[in-house]
Design a protein around this motif. Structure first.
Motif, PDB file in Angstrom:
ATOM      1  N   THR A 234      18.962  -4.700  -7.830  1.00 54.13           N
ATOM      2  CA  THR A 234      17.519  -4.606  -8.018  1.00 54.13           C
ATOM      3  C   THR A 234      16.915  -6.005  -8.029  1.00 54.13           C
ATOM      4  O   THR A 234      17.612  -6.980  -8.327  1.00 54.13           O
ATOM      5  CB  THR A 234      17.185  -3.900  -9.345  1.00 54.13           C
ATOM      6  OG1 THR A 234      17.805  -4.598 -10.424  1.00 54.13           O
ATOM      7  CG2 THR A 234      17.647  -2.454  -9.321  1.00 54.13           C
ATOM      8  N   PRO A 235      15.630  -6.161  -7.720  1.00 52.07           N
ATOM      9  CA  PRO A 235      14.693  -5.091  -7.394  1.00 52.07           C
ATOM     10  C   PRO A 235      15.060  -4.395  -6.092  1.00 52.07           C
ATOM     11  O   PRO A 235      15.560  -5.043  -5.165  1.00 52.07           O
ATOM     12  CB  PRO A 235      13.344  -5.799  -7.299  1.00 52.07           C
ATOM     13  CG  PRO A 235      13.678  -7.228  -7.019  1.00 52.07           C
ATOM     14  CD  PRO A 235      14.974  -7.494  -7.702  1.00 52.07           C
ATOM     15  N   PRO A 236      14.818  -3.080  -6.030  1.00 51.10           N
ATOM     16  CA  PRO A 236      15.211  -2.331  -4.841  1.00 51.10           C
ATOM     17  C   PRO A 236      14.242  -2.564  -3.690  1.00 51.10           C
ATOM     18  O   PRO A 236      13.112  -3.025  -3.897  1.00 51.10           O
ATOM     19  CB  PRO A 236      15.139  -0.876  -5.316  1.00 51.10           C
ATOM     20  CG  PRO A 236      14.066  -0.898  -6.354  1.00 51.10           C
ATOM     21  CD  PRO A 236      14.198  -2.224  -7.048  1.00 51.10           C
ATOM     22  N   PRO A 237      14.653  -2.246  -2.468  1.00 48.21           N
ATOM     23  CA  PRO A 237      13.695  -2.260  -1.367  1.00 48.21           C
ATOM     24  C   PRO A 237      12.736  -1.085  -1.499  1.00 48.21           C
ATOM     25  O   PRO A 237      12.910  -0.222  -2.359  1.00 48.21           O
ATOM     26  CB  PRO A 237      14.588  -2.100  -0.131  1.00 48.21           C
ATOM     27  CG  PRO A 237      15.771  -1.337  -0.634  1.00 48.21           C
ATOM     28  CD  PRO A 237      15.986  -1.806  -2.046  1.00 48.21           C
ATOM     29  N   TYR A 238      11.722  -1.060  -0.673  1.00 47.59           N
ATOM     30  CA  TYR A 238      10.908   0.139  -0.552  1.00 47.59           C
ATOM     31  C   TYR A 238      11.096   0.677   0.862  1.00 47.59           C
ATOM     32  O   TYR A 238      11.731   0.035   1.707  1.00 47.59           O
ATOM     33  CB  TYR A 238       9.441  -0.117  -0.904  1.00 47.59           C
ATOM     34  CG  TYR A 238       8.801  -1.326  -0.281  1.00 47.59           C
ATOM     35  CD1 TYR A 238       7.980  -1.211   0.832  1.00 47.59           C
ATOM     36  CD2 TYR A 238       8.996  -2.597  -0.822  1.00 47.59           C
ATOM     37  CE1 TYR A 238       7.380  -2.316   1.395  1.00 47.59           C
ATOM     38  CE2 TYR A 238       8.397  -3.712  -0.257  1.00 47.59           C
ATOM     39  CZ  TYR A 238       7.598  -3.567   0.853  1.00 47.59           C
ATOM     40  OH  TYR A 238       7.006  -4.662   1.419  1.00 47.59           O
ATOM     41  N   TYR A 239      10.573   1.873   1.134  1.00 47.84           N
ATOM     42  CA  TYR A 239      11.004   2.604   2.316  1.00 47.84           C
ATOM     43  C   TYR A 239       9.823   3.173   3.097  1.00 47.84           C
ATOM     44  O   TYR A 239       8.716   3.326   2.577  1.00 47.84           O
ATOM     45  CB  TYR A 239      11.941   3.751   1.907  1.00 47.84           C
ATOM     46  CG  TYR A 239      13.215   3.278   1.245  1.00 47.84           C
ATOM     47  CD1 TYR A 239      14.342   2.975   1.993  1.00 47.84           C
ATOM     48  CD2 TYR A 239      13.278   3.113  -0.140  1.00 47.84           C
ATOM     49  CE1 TYR A 239      15.509   2.530   1.385  1.00 47.84           C
ATOM     50  CE2 TYR A 239      14.433   2.665  -0.759  1.00 47.84           C
ATOM     51  CZ  TYR A 239      15.548   2.372   0.012  1.00 47.84           C
ATOM     52  OH  TYR A 239      16.695   1.922  -0.596  1.00 47.84           O
ATOM     53  N   SER A 240      10.103   3.514   4.356  1.00 42.88           N
ATOM     54  CA  SER A 240       9.138   4.252   5.161  1.00 42.88           C
ATOM     55  C   SER A 240       9.044   5.677   4.630  1.00 42.88           C
ATOM     56  O   SER A 240       9.939   6.140   3.908  1.00 42.88           O
ATOM     57  CB  SER A 240       9.572   4.257   6.626  1.00 42.88           C
ATOM     58  OG  SER A 240      10.849   4.874   6.765  1.00 42.88           O
TER      59      SER A 240
ATOM     60  N   PRO B 197       0.838  -1.198   0.000  1.00 43.32           N
ATOM     61  CA  PRO B 197       0.000   0.000   0.000  1.00 43.32           C
ATOM     62  C   PRO B 197       0.876   1.253   0.000  1.00 43.32           C
ATOM     63  O   PRO B 197       2.041   1.224   0.394  1.00 43.32           O
ATOM     64  CB  PRO B 197      -0.796  -0.120   1.308  1.00 43.32           C
ATOM     65  CG  PRO B 197      -0.730  -1.570   1.674  1.00 43.32           C
ATOM     66  CD  PRO B 197       0.593  -2.054   1.173  1.00 43.32           C
ATOM     67  N   ALA B 198       0.302   2.357  -0.415  1.00 41.15           N
ATOM     68  CA  ALA B 198       1.051   3.608  -0.485  1.00 41.15           C
ATOM     69  C   ALA B 198       1.096   4.284   0.880  1.00 41.15           C
ATOM     70  O   ALA B 198       0.218   4.096   1.724  1.00 41.15           O
ATOM     71  CB  ALA B 198       0.420   4.541  -1.505  1.00 41.15           C
ATOM     72  N   SER B 199       2.145   5.073   1.082  1.00 46.63           N
ATOM     73  CA  SER B 199       2.274   5.939   2.253  1.00 46.63           C
ATOM     74  C   SER B 199       2.555   7.347   1.758  1.00 46.63           C
ATOM     75  O   SER B 199       3.395   7.545   0.874  1.00 46.63           O
ATOM     76  CB  SER B 199       3.414   5.474   3.166  1.00 46.63           C
ATOM     77  OG  SER B 199       3.170   4.191   3.698  1.00 46.63           O
ATOM     78  N   VAL B 200       1.871   8.318   2.310  1.00 48.64           N
ATOM     79  CA  VAL B 200       2.026   9.704   1.870  1.00 48.64           C
ATOM     80  C   VAL B 200       3.337  10.268   2.411  1.00 48.64           C
ATOM     81  O   VAL B 200       3.682  10.036   3.575  1.00 48.64           O
ATOM     82  CB  VAL B 200       0.833  10.547   2.359  1.00 48.64           C
ATOM     83  CG1 VAL B 200       1.029  12.021   2.042  1.00 48.64           C
ATOM     84  CG2 VAL B 200      -0.451  10.029   1.726  1.00 48.64           C
ATOM     85  N   PRO B 201       4.101  11.000   1.603  1.00 47.75           N
ATOM     86  CA  PRO B 201       5.338  11.610   2.104  1.00 47.75           C
ATOM     87  C   PRO B 201       5.053  12.626   3.193  1.00 47.75           C
ATOM     88  O   PRO B 201       3.945  13.169   3.280  1.00 47.75           O
ATOM     89  CB  PRO B 201       5.942  12.270   0.859  1.00 47.75           C
ATOM     90  CG  PRO B 201       4.812  12.426  -0.092  1.00 47.75           C
ATOM     91  CD  PRO B 201       3.877  11.289   0.179  1.00 47.75           C
ATOM     92  N   PRO B 202       6.039  12.886   4.054  1.00 46.73           N
ATOM     93  CA  PRO B 202       5.804  13.812   5.169  1.00 46.73           C
ATOM     94  C   PRO B 202       5.542  15.232   4.700  1.00 46.73           C
ATOM     95  O   PRO B 202       5.928  15.628   3.594  1.00 46.73           O
ATOM     96  CB  PRO B 202       7.105  13.724   5.974  1.00 46.73           C
ATOM     97  CG  PRO B 202       8.130  13.202   5.019  1.00 46.73           C
ATOM     98  CD  PRO B 202       7.398  12.325   4.062  1.00 46.73           C
ATOM     99  N   ALA B 203       4.877  16.006   5.560  1.00 46.58           N
ATOM    100  CA  ALA B 203       4.624  17.416   5.269  1.00 46.58           C
ATOM    101  C   ALA B 203       5.946  18.161   5.170  1.00 46.58           C
ATOM    102  O   ALA B 203       6.911  17.848   5.870  1.00 46.58           O
ATOM    103  CB  ALA B 203       3.751  18.026   6.354  1.00 46.58           C
TER     104      ALA B 203
ATOM    105  N   ALA C 141       3.499   7.185   9.333  1.00 49.01           N
ATOM    106  CA  ALA C 141       4.367   8.364   9.303  1.00 49.01           C
ATOM    107  C   ALA C 141       5.381   8.405  10.437  1.00 49.01           C
ATOM    108  O   ALA C 141       6.475   8.959  10.267  1.00 49.01           O
ATOM    109  CB  ALA C 141       3.518   9.633   9.316  1.00 49.01           C
ATOM    110  N   ASP C 142       5.057   7.851  11.611  1.00 50.18           N
ATOM    111  CA  ASP C 142       6.016   7.920  12.720  1.00 50.18           C
ATOM    112  C   ASP C 142       6.727   6.591  12.961  1.00 50.18           C
ATOM    113  O   ASP C 142       7.339   6.384  14.022  1.00 50.18           O
ATOM    114  CB  ASP C 142       5.335   8.416  13.997  1.00 50.18           C
ATOM    115  CG  ASP C 142       4.271   7.459  14.523  1.00 50.18           C
ATOM    116  OD1 ASP C 142       4.072   6.382  13.911  1.00 50.18           O
ATOM    117  OD2 ASP C 142       3.634   7.786  15.540  1.00 50.18           O
TER     118      ASP C 142
END
Length: 565
Positions: free
Chosen positions: A311-317, A239-245, A355-356
């Motif tokens: 690759t394939p690369p990891p994904y991140y927080s 699932p997607a996570s929104v980038p921080p403000a 986010a945290d």
């Protein structure tokens, strides 16, 4: 705002479109023999380019379901268009077949022969039987039928599927090579997905642009059965996570925007920005027949720093503090600062971090979402960051979830023909509906999860067509903007905009201020011509740079920098 002031963006874009049309004449390539298959030009009211030809992500994910006969490739172009949109002959032709479903593309189809060109064209998913008879001659531009919906509902996925084949019907060719159009302008808005093409990580530069796609031989071996690929298959994508403000600096009226190439040999198959470090850019690239690598760039210099990983690369927080590598059981998580790693078991479903960095969320899907069929029941699970205290949070038909911040999820629910958007607080359980819209497209959430942008096209009521934004809070109302174009969030209060000017070969960058409802140009197309290839462009974390491949400069990997004088 005064009504006259609200009209200013429209007047400004109209003037720019006239200027760009003059530029496009000078930059036009040799004429191609086929015209586009519509009576009218592209717009939110008429039609848009939905899926390219060839090695598309849609074809990769649906190769066995829809494209097995065509080597797993998408062997035509898809144009989003409401049922009943008039279609025309792309060139002088003789009618070869009417409603011959051995060619596929139900419920109705049409095949034209262009003997002098050595080509045939197939019009698929038509609304009704074309008003033509076999052997009839048709002239270029003559009405030949009306677009429809493969599911027969006109609400599910109405579009025209157009193929260009050989005279023996056994091979399809890339329509981009034969049809006279400004394809990179058409690609700015309308795509069914957030990228056009699937990457073979053992040949990363192959088939990555609208113009570089293979011929397809019906009955041939599958061309996209990649040993390693990017992006991950639909059921292996977290699932997607929104980038921080973020806090971005205001852009002054006398801003200077510079355009420079980063690389000119054909890089890069994919790219994205670091979510915190505004100078760090990541790219996927590799030589022919060798495994691609993930590279890091410092764009403040600018220079290539080196290889980050294979690759394939990891994904991140969202804050890039944690990396997640998919495993059969779920994921291996690493704290990038300390190097500590741990395993989480999510039933093989890749998780996303809030986010945290305290919680994980993942989807257990009941099956693939197939247009025209009932949506599967998907389940949303939550756990702590260690994969402990797992709980089923909700399970509903057609649901998808995105992290907005540390405690809120944005939910999209397919309720054909509408999509409903809800917001839920995972701590209190409070939930509200943000809105429900008829076939909305291109949802985009601002950094920090405070606003949502999207567009509506070919609506039953034409006045509803347009681009909208809405505050993500209970009781908020949608706001329609006065411009049409591709958009990317700069921060929570502004969008970068590339106006949709399909008659032009060059593009222009504008800035839209939401609070002021003001659109203003940042670049001059006559002094600084560029064209975003394949509709893919990304903004860095502080809104000061944009990266893309520049079609004006042979596809060079390029950087727009917005600087205060």
């Amino acid at each position: 705002m005064h009504p006259v002031l609200r009209l200013m963006p429209i007047l400004m874009i109209t003037l720019v479109m006239l200027l760009l049309s003059l530029t496009s004449v000078q930059g036009q390539t040799d004429s191609k023999p086929l015209i586009l298959p519509f009576e009218e030009g592209p717009s939110l009211n008429t039609w848009l380019l939905g899926q390219g030809y060839g090695n598309t992500t849609g074809a990769y994910n649906n190769a066995d379901r829809w494209y097995s006969a065509g080597q797993g490739m998408h062997f035509g172009l898809d144009f989003s268009a409401a049922c009943g949109t008039p279609l025309v002959a792309v060139a002088d032709a003789t009618v070869a077949f009417v409603d011959d479903l051995s060619f596929g593309s139900a419920p109705h189809n049409l095949i034209l022969r262009h003997e002098s060109l050595g080509l045939t064209t197939l019009y698929g998913h038509l609304l009704n039987t074309p008003p033509l008879i076999q052997g009839q001659f048709v002239e270029q531009g003559q009405l030949v039928g009306y677009s429809g919906d493969p599911d027969g509902t006109c609400d599910s996925r109405p579009h025209l599927h157009l193929e260009i084949r050989s005279l023996d019907y056994r091979t399809t060719y890339n329509p981009v090579d034969y049809m006279d159009a400004n394809w990179h302008s058409l690609a700015l808005i309308g795509s069914f997905s957030n990228r056009f093409f699937q990457i073979d990580l053992d040949n990363a530069r192959q088939w990555q642009t609208l113009g570089d796609q293979p011929d397809v031989a019906f009955g041939g071996r599958r061309l996209n059965a990649y040993a390693a690929t990017w992006p991950p298959a639909f059921d292996r994508t977290p699932p997607a996570s929104v980038p921080p403000a973020i806090t971005s600096m205001p852009i002054p009226e006398d801003v200077t925007v510079t355009l420079q190439p980063l690389e000119t040999t054909g890089c890069c198959a994919d790219f994205w920005w670091h979510p915190i470090n505004s100078n760090q850019l990541f790219t996927i690239d590799g030589a022919i027949n060798s495994r691609a690598s993930l590279f890091s760039w410092d764009v403040s210099v600018p220079e290539l720093q080196g290889i980050v990983s294979t690759t394939p690369p990891p994904y991140y927080s969202p804050d890039f503090a944690l990396s997640l590598t998919a495993t059969e059981e779920g994921a291996q998580i690493q704290n990038i600062a300390t190097g500590e790693t741990w395993q989480v078991n999510t039933g093989g479903n890749p998780p996303a971090v809030n986010a945290d960095n305290t919680l994980l969320m993942w989807m257990e899907r009941g099956g693939a979402t197939v247009p025209g069929q009932e949506s599967p029941t998907n389940a949303v699970y939550l756990s702590n960051i260690r994969g402990e205290d797992t709980r089923l949070f909700m399970a509903e038909e057609g649901i998808d979830a995105t992290w907005l911040d540390d405690h809120r999820l944005l939910l999209t629910l397919r309720e054909q023909p509408n999509t409903r958007v809800d917001v839920v607080d995972i701590i209190t359980g409070e939930r509200y509906t943000l809105g429900s819209w008829y076939r909305p497209r291109a949802f985009s959430i601002s950094p920090g999860g405070t606003r949502l942008a999207f567009y509506l096209s070919t609506q039953p009521n034409e006045t509803d067509n347009g681009i909208y934004w809405i505050d993500i809070k209970e009781g908020a109302q949608t706001q329609k903007v006065s411009w049409i174009g591709a958009y990317r969030w700069r921060d929570g209060n502004s969008l970068f905009v590339v106006p949709f000017t399909p008659q032009s070969t060059v593009h222009q960058l504008w800035l839209y201020d939401i609070e002021e409802d003001r659109l203003r140009p940042l670049t001059n197309p006559t002094e600084q011509p560029f064209a975003i290839m394949d509709g893919r462009w990304l903004v860095n974390s502080d809104g000061s740079r944009i990266v893309f491949r520049n079609a004006v400069n042979g596809g060079s990997f390029s950087l727009l920098s917005i600087r205060d004088n």
